[in-house]
Motif scaffolding. Structure first.
Motif, PDB file in Angstrom:
ATOM      1  N   ARG A   1      44.540  23.588 -52.818  1.00  8.32           N
ATOM      2  CA  ARG A   1      43.231  24.597 -52.585  1.00  8.32           C
ATOM      3  C   ARG A   1      43.553  25.982 -53.210  1.00  8.32           C
ATOM      4  O   ARG A   1      44.594  26.623 -53.093  1.00  8.32           O
ATOM      5  N   VAL A   2      42.542  26.226 -53.664  1.00  6.16           N
ATOM      6  CA  VAL A   2      42.636  27.486 -54.738  1.00  6.16           C
ATOM      7  C   VAL A   2      41.934  28.748 -53.977  1.00  6.16           C
ATOM      8  O   VAL A   2      40.864  28.460 -53.527  1.00  6.16           O
ATOM      9  N   VAL A   3      42.676  29.731 -53.676  1.00  4.68           N
ATOM     10  CA  VAL A   3      42.215  30.902 -53.033  1.00  4.68           C
ATOM     11  C   VAL A   3      42.285  32.136 -54.365  1.00  4.68           C
ATOM     12  O   VAL A   3      43.317  32.469 -54.575  1.00  4.68           O
ATOM     13  N   ALA A   4      41.129  32.707 -54.528  1.00  3.28           N
ATOM     14  CA  ALA A   4      40.956  33.562 -55.578  1.00  3.28           C
ATOM     15  C   ALA A   4      40.672  34.852 -55.038  1.00  3.28           C
ATOM     16  O   ALA A   4      39.734  34.958 -54.241  1.00  3.28           O
ATOM     17  N   ALA A   5      41.255  36.023 -55.617  1.00  2.00           N
ATOM     18  CA  ALA A   5      40.896  37.215 -55.117  1.00  2.00           C
ATOM     19  C   ALA A   5      39.446  37.502 -55.139  1.00  2.00           C
ATOM     20  O   ALA A   5      38.819  38.173 -54.210  1.00  2.00           O
ATOM     21  N   HIS A   6      38.952  37.166 -56.344  1.00  5.46           N
ATOM     22  CA  HIS A   6      37.590  37.399 -56.550  1.00  5.46           C
ATOM     23  C   HIS A   6      36.426  36.905 -55.656  1.00  5.46           C
ATOM     24  O   HIS A   6      35.288  37.092 -55.419  1.00  5.46           O
ATOM     25  N   ASP A   7      37.066  35.952 -54.585  1.00  8.47           N
ATOM     26  CA  ASP A   7      35.980  35.311 -53.725  1.00  8.47           C
ATOM     27  C   ASP A   7      35.799  36.427 -52.493  1.00  8.47           C
ATOM     28  O   ASP A   7      34.874  36.032 -51.693  1.00  8.47           O
ATOM     29  N   SER A   8      36.805  37.427 -52.415  1.00  6.43           N
ATOM     30  CA  SER A   8      36.596  38.192 -51.193  1.00  6.43           C
ATOM     31  C   SER A   8      36.555  39.754 -51.708  1.00  6.43           C
ATOM     32  O   SER A   8      36.683  40.420 -50.854  1.00  6.43           O
ATOM     33  N   GLY A   9      36.590  39.673 -52.880  1.00 10.79           N
ATOM     34  CA  GLY A   9      36.718  41.270 -53.360  1.00 10.79           C
ATOM     35  C   GLY A   9      36.626  41.376 -54.849  1.00 10.79           C
ATOM     36  O   GLY A   9      36.171  40.236 -55.751  1.00 10.79           O
ATOM     37  N   PRO A  10      36.996  42.358 -55.666  1.00 10.38           N
ATOM     38  CA  PRO A  10      37.143  42.438 -57.330  1.00 10.38           C
ATOM     39  C   PRO A  10      38.013  41.474 -57.691  1.00 10.38           C
ATOM     40  O   PRO A  10      38.979  41.015 -56.915  1.00 10.38           O
ATOM     41  N   ASP A  11      37.773  41.157 -58.850  1.00 11.73           N
ATOM     42  CA  ASP A  11      38.554  40.472 -59.643  1.00 11.73           C
ATOM     43  C   ASP A  11      39.821  40.947 -60.340  1.00 11.73           C
ATOM     44  O   ASP A  11      39.989  41.622 -61.228  1.00 11.73           O
ATOM     45  N   THR A  12      41.034  40.797 -59.400  1.00 12.01           N
ATOM     46  CA  THR A  12      42.475  41.371 -59.652  1.00 12.01           C
ATOM     47  C   THR A  12      43.138  40.303 -60.560  1.00 12.01           C
ATOM     48  O   THR A  12      44.285  40.658 -60.809  1.00 12.01           O
ATOM     49  N   GLY A  13      42.619  39.299 -60.755  1.00 10.45           N
ATOM     50  CA  GLY A  13      43.418  38.257 -61.638  1.00 10.45           C
ATOM     51  C   GLY A  13      44.326  37.488 -60.661  1.00 10.45           C
ATOM     52  O   GLY A  13      45.215  36.585 -61.190  1.00 10.45           O
ATOM     53  N   LEU A  14      44.199  37.556 -59.348  1.00 14.91           N
ATOM     54  CA  LEU A  14      45.150  37.114 -58.355  1.00 14.91           C
ATOM     55  C   LEU A  14      44.482  35.670 -57.899  1.00 14.91           C
ATOM     56  O   LEU A  14      43.556  35.669 -57.517  1.00 14.91           O
ATOM     57  N   VAL A  15      45.632  34.601 -57.734  1.00 15.17           N
ATOM     58  CA  VAL A  15      44.997  33.286 -57.263  1.00 15.17           C
ATOM     59  C   VAL A  15      46.094  32.829 -56.561  1.00 15.17           C
ATOM     60  O   VAL A  15      47.349  32.831 -57.278  1.00 15.17           O
ATOM     61  N   MET A  16      46.050  32.270 -55.604  1.00 15.99           N
ATOM     62  CA  MET A  16      47.009  31.557 -54.844  1.00 15.99           C
ATOM     63  C   MET A  16      46.377  29.798 -55.008  1.00 15.99           C
ATOM     64  O   MET A  16      45.502  29.782 -54.588  1.00 15.99           O
ATOM     65  N   LEU A  17      47.552  29.072 -55.204  1.00 11.99           N
ATOM     66  CA  LEU A  17      47.224  27.662 -54.848  1.00 11.99           C
ATOM     67  C   LEU A  17      47.915  27.375 -53.662  1.00 11.99           C
ATOM     68  O   LEU A  17      49.339  27.426 -53.618  1.00 11.99           O
ATOM     69  N   ILE A  18      47.566  26.559 -52.858  1.00 10.47           N
ATOM     70  CA  ILE A  18      48.037  26.267 -51.414  1.00 10.47           C
ATOM     71  C   ILE A  18      47.985  24.900 -51.484  1.00 10.47           C
ATOM     72  O   ILE A  18      46.776  24.256 -51.209  1.00 10.47           O
ATOM     73  N   ARG A  19      48.986  24.294 -50.945  1.00  7.75           N
ATOM     74  CA  ARG A  19      48.932  22.759 -50.615  1.00  7.75           C
ATOM     75  C   ARG A  19      47.793  22.380 -49.551  1.00  7.75           C
ATOM     76  O   ARG A  19      47.580  23.040 -48.672  1.00  7.75           O
TER      77      ARG A  19
END
Length: 294
Positions: free
Chosen positions: A82-100
């Motif tokens: 599952r992809v959780v991207a920072a820009h989904d809930s705020g500014p695009d800070t280039g942060l992404v979590m990949l969660i099983r």
């Protein structure tokens, strides 16, 4: 009685890794004007394929410099996470979590750090994201952050950056500590700093009960490198070899055991001229967190 290793891997181990994938760029009207780290066209598909294979058996990947919705879209298509991207809930800070995908998650949150210069204000924003997880009955808050850089040779920026990073790390620790007391806290990312050069920043963790997954590990495999290494052919800058990518852990109770290793160190991406390069200008850090009682 000794525990069955296969049972241990499922019930007690939480595997997390941080990796700056080096995809910052200056673009205008859909055209790339300058890449922060070269060879992005070759590296992005290789990064996606490597993460999809997940040979390190990581539960959560913390990625930095995954700027742009096109990068996030490719990560989403290419992984079993599952992809959780920072820009989904705020500014695009280039942060992404990949969660099983089988891991239960709460509502993600994100925040932008104060910028050290115009580059961070308009092009390569820095910040943090975090989310609450439940893995095999254990509760975690996991944070991903990227702190300010040194300005790539600009002395004025380099002079103020350490203090700005210290404040940013403090902001992240405060946000993480708002979790309930029964959660183990895990904060990783590109700190853009090493303990040897910025000791004041790295004293913040131990004074608040945090363990360093490299320094406090019972097993440590450095793969012969530091996460920022001049042996890497695509690095940009003249900083000394140092570990600037970190994972800190604050357990909810006793019994914490950490094991860590560097990953993504191989030169595995072919270029048209036959040269082989690594996936990024950073190497990754993978950590096994065991919060079971001894």
């Amino acid at each position: 009685m000794a525990r069955n290793p296969s049972t241990l891997a499922i019930s007690d181990m939480f595997r997390i890794a941080t990796f700056n994938i080096g995809l910052a760029r200056l673009h205008l009207l859909g055209q790339t004007l300058r890449e922060g780290v070269p060879h992005q066209t070759a590296r992005l598909p290789a990064i996606c394929a490597w993460l999809s294979r997940n040979e390190e058996q990581v539960d959560v990947w913390l990625l930095q410099e995954a700027y742009g919705r096109h990068v996030v879209a490719q990560l989403a298509r290419s992984t079993g996470f599952r992809v959780v991207a920072a820009h989904d809930s705020g500014p695009d800070t280039g942060l992404v979590m990949l969660i099983r995908r089988d891991i239960r998650i709460g509502q993600p949150a994100t925040g932008q750090f104060p910028a050290v210069d115009w580059v961070e204000r308009f092009i390569a924003r820095k910040g943090m994201q975090f989310v609450d997880l439940e893995v095999a009955g254990q509760r975690f808050r996991v944070g991903n952050m990227h702190t300010s850089y040194d300005g790539r040779g600009r002395r004025k920026i380099a002079a103020i950056a350490p203090e700005i990073r210290r404040r940013q790390i403090g902001m992240a620790l405060d946000a993480m500590a708002e979790a309930s007391a029964d959660r183990t806290l895990v904060l990783g990312g590109d700190f853009n700093a090493a303990a040897a050069f910025e000791p004041e920043s790295f004293r913040l963790g131990p004074t608040q009960g945090w363990n360093d997954a490299r320094l406090d590990a019972v097993e440590w495999n450095d793969a012969g490198v530091t996460s920022w290494s001049n042996a890497n052919p695509i690095i940009n800058g003249d900083s000394p070899d140092q570990d600037i990518d970190h994972v800190w852990v604050r357990p909810a109770g006793p019994g914490l055991t950490l094991r860590s290793r560097h990953v993504a160190t191989r030169h595995s991406v072919p270029l048209p001229d036959g040269q082989m390069i690594p996936l990024s200008d950073h190497y990754g850090l993978a950590v096994e967190v065991d919060t079971a009682l001894p």
